[in-house]
Design an enzyme around this catalytic site. Structure first.
Site: not given
Ligand SMILES: [Zn+2]
Length: 424
Positions: A58, A150, A230, A303, A321
């Site tokens: 990710h 995502d 996540h 991530d 974010f």
């Molecule tokens: Zn995500």
């Protein structure tokens, strides 16, 4: 190129043993005590451990379209610095990776200029708009390893069911970012004690759990492989546990930050503690650690989400974010969880390598003769200091700036090539 690694401890099948390792024709050719073979390069790895190269399922490389945040070159260099030899690139680039030309662009750039392998994840829906199924079959013929929207989440259950059925037909794993928009609202951090204390709007954990419950049911009906990105709450883990007990092909990942930080980190209004899903409660964090140990959580994924200073250095509710993650992943987890005896070292290493590889059937992830020579060499006794100058990512949005953690990556080799080196 022939590489001989001398005086190292080698991590093999969960155990560490003092041996030498010889690389020939991009593969691990021999592992034995006291190897004395001719090599183009000899690495004296005394005091270090050779681990399988880490694999990140990710990552946001921001290329094409947002290369002021990161690009394929800096992103993979940052990954190599963290000991990663392969990363999966999420499709929320500009334009979105929802067609074969975009897939090929990333593959080509990475092959020619990358410091780590890059596997491409294609979009689940066209433009990740959540309205129409993407050309995932064509992208699969071009080599994508999964599909995902995502950053976004398909809200329409009927469309999601169609996507899962379509993906199942072509045996493409679907990765979800579970977030119900109505429940998440304009939330900034976890809904709870700290959102009340700070006055920041909260994101209910239900926003994550409702979609996980929905998509497990839809994936079961469609016969699809579902990977949950996540995961962050104790209740979400219960849903996954029930699905796994039923024998469904459901997997999930956890980020390093959800394993060591909680909503308390948001008390100082540091925008580098703002991510989706938000940092949760101490009970959620502990549940994630336990689930990683038991294998309920399949692997760790960073991530890695680079954002520029000018985007992050503003009012909390206006900042984007996400945080970067490649360069801190191993040392933060080693320092905060392995050294205090909370997490066994082999759980950490396997969760970053073989367990991640298995989720998407990727090659690599283990050290054995014949395996591709994707490895890293880490000094567990040295410290890594993180500050804006030392970070190789173009973006510096980390909650761990100005901090030192135990363990330092000395080398990262991809296919036997030394792609990263930091030796005294
Ligand atoms: Zn995500």
């Amino acid at each position: 190129m022939k590489v001989l690694i001398k005086n190292a401890e080698i991590y093999q099948n969960g155990k560490i043993e003092k041996q030498d390792l010889y690389i020939e024709r991009k593969r691990i050719a021999k592992i034995a005590k006291e190897l004395n073979l001719k090599a183009d390069k000899v690495i004296d790895a005394a005091g270090c451990v050779v681990f399988p190269g880490f694999i990140d399922l990710h990552a946001h490389l921001r290329d094409p379209g947002q290369t002021y945040k990161e690009d394929i070159v800096t992103g993979t260099l940052s990954a190599a610095k963290g000991g990663f030899t392969a990363v999966c690139a999420m499709p929320n680039t500009q334009p979105v990776t929802d067609n074969i030309a975009s897939v090929e662009y990333i593959q080509l750039r990475a092959k020619e200029h990358g410091f780590a392998r890059v596997y491409v994840i294609g979009a689940l829906t066209k433009g990740s708009m959540g309205e129409e199924i993407s050309e995932m079959a064509t992208m699969k013929s071009g080599g994508i390893v999964a599909v995902s929207d995502d950053g976004k989440c398909v809200q329409n259950a009927r469309l999601m069911l169609s996507c899962l059925r379509y993906a199942a037909n072509f045996d493409i794993p679907v990765i979800i970012h579970p977030e119900d928009y109505a429940l998440a609202g304009k939330g900034q951090i976890n809904s709870g004690k700290v959102s009340t204390q700070t006055g920041l709007p909260g994101i209910s954990s239900l926003a994550e759990e409702v979609i996980i419950a929905r998509d497990i049911m839809l994936a079961e009906s469609a016969g699809a492989r579902l990977h949950i990105a996540h995961i962050s709450t104790a209740a979400a883990l219960e849903l996954v546990q029930a699905a796994k007990q039923k024998g469904l092909p459901i997997t999930c990942e956890v980020t390093p930050h959800h394993l060591v930080l909680t909503e308390d980190a948001c008390l100082g209004f540091d925008t580098n503690t703002k991510m989706k899903p938000p940092l949760r409660t101490e009970a959620d964090r502990k549940a994630c650690v336990e689930a990683l140990k038991s294998g309920l959580i399949d692997c760790i994924a960073t991530d890695h989400a680079p954002h520029a200073d000018f985007e992050k250095e503003r009012e909390f509710d206006l900042a984007p974010f996400g945080i970067i993650g490649f360069e801190t992943a191993f040392s933060v987890l080693y320092d905060e969880l392995v050294l205090p005896g909370i997490l066994p070292l082999n759980t950490l290493v396997d969760s970053l390598s073989i367990r991640a590889a298995k989720v998407l059937d990727l090659p690599g992830g283990e050290i054995r003769p014949g395996a591709v020579a994707d490895i890293n060499i880490i000094d567990l006794n040295a410290k890594t200091y993180f500050d804006k100058d030392s970070i190789l990512s173009k973006s510096k949005n980390s909650p761990w700036l100005e901090r030192a953690f135990q363990a330092k990556v000395r080398y990262t080799l991809v296919g036997g090539n030394i792609n990263y080196q930091d030796t005294p």
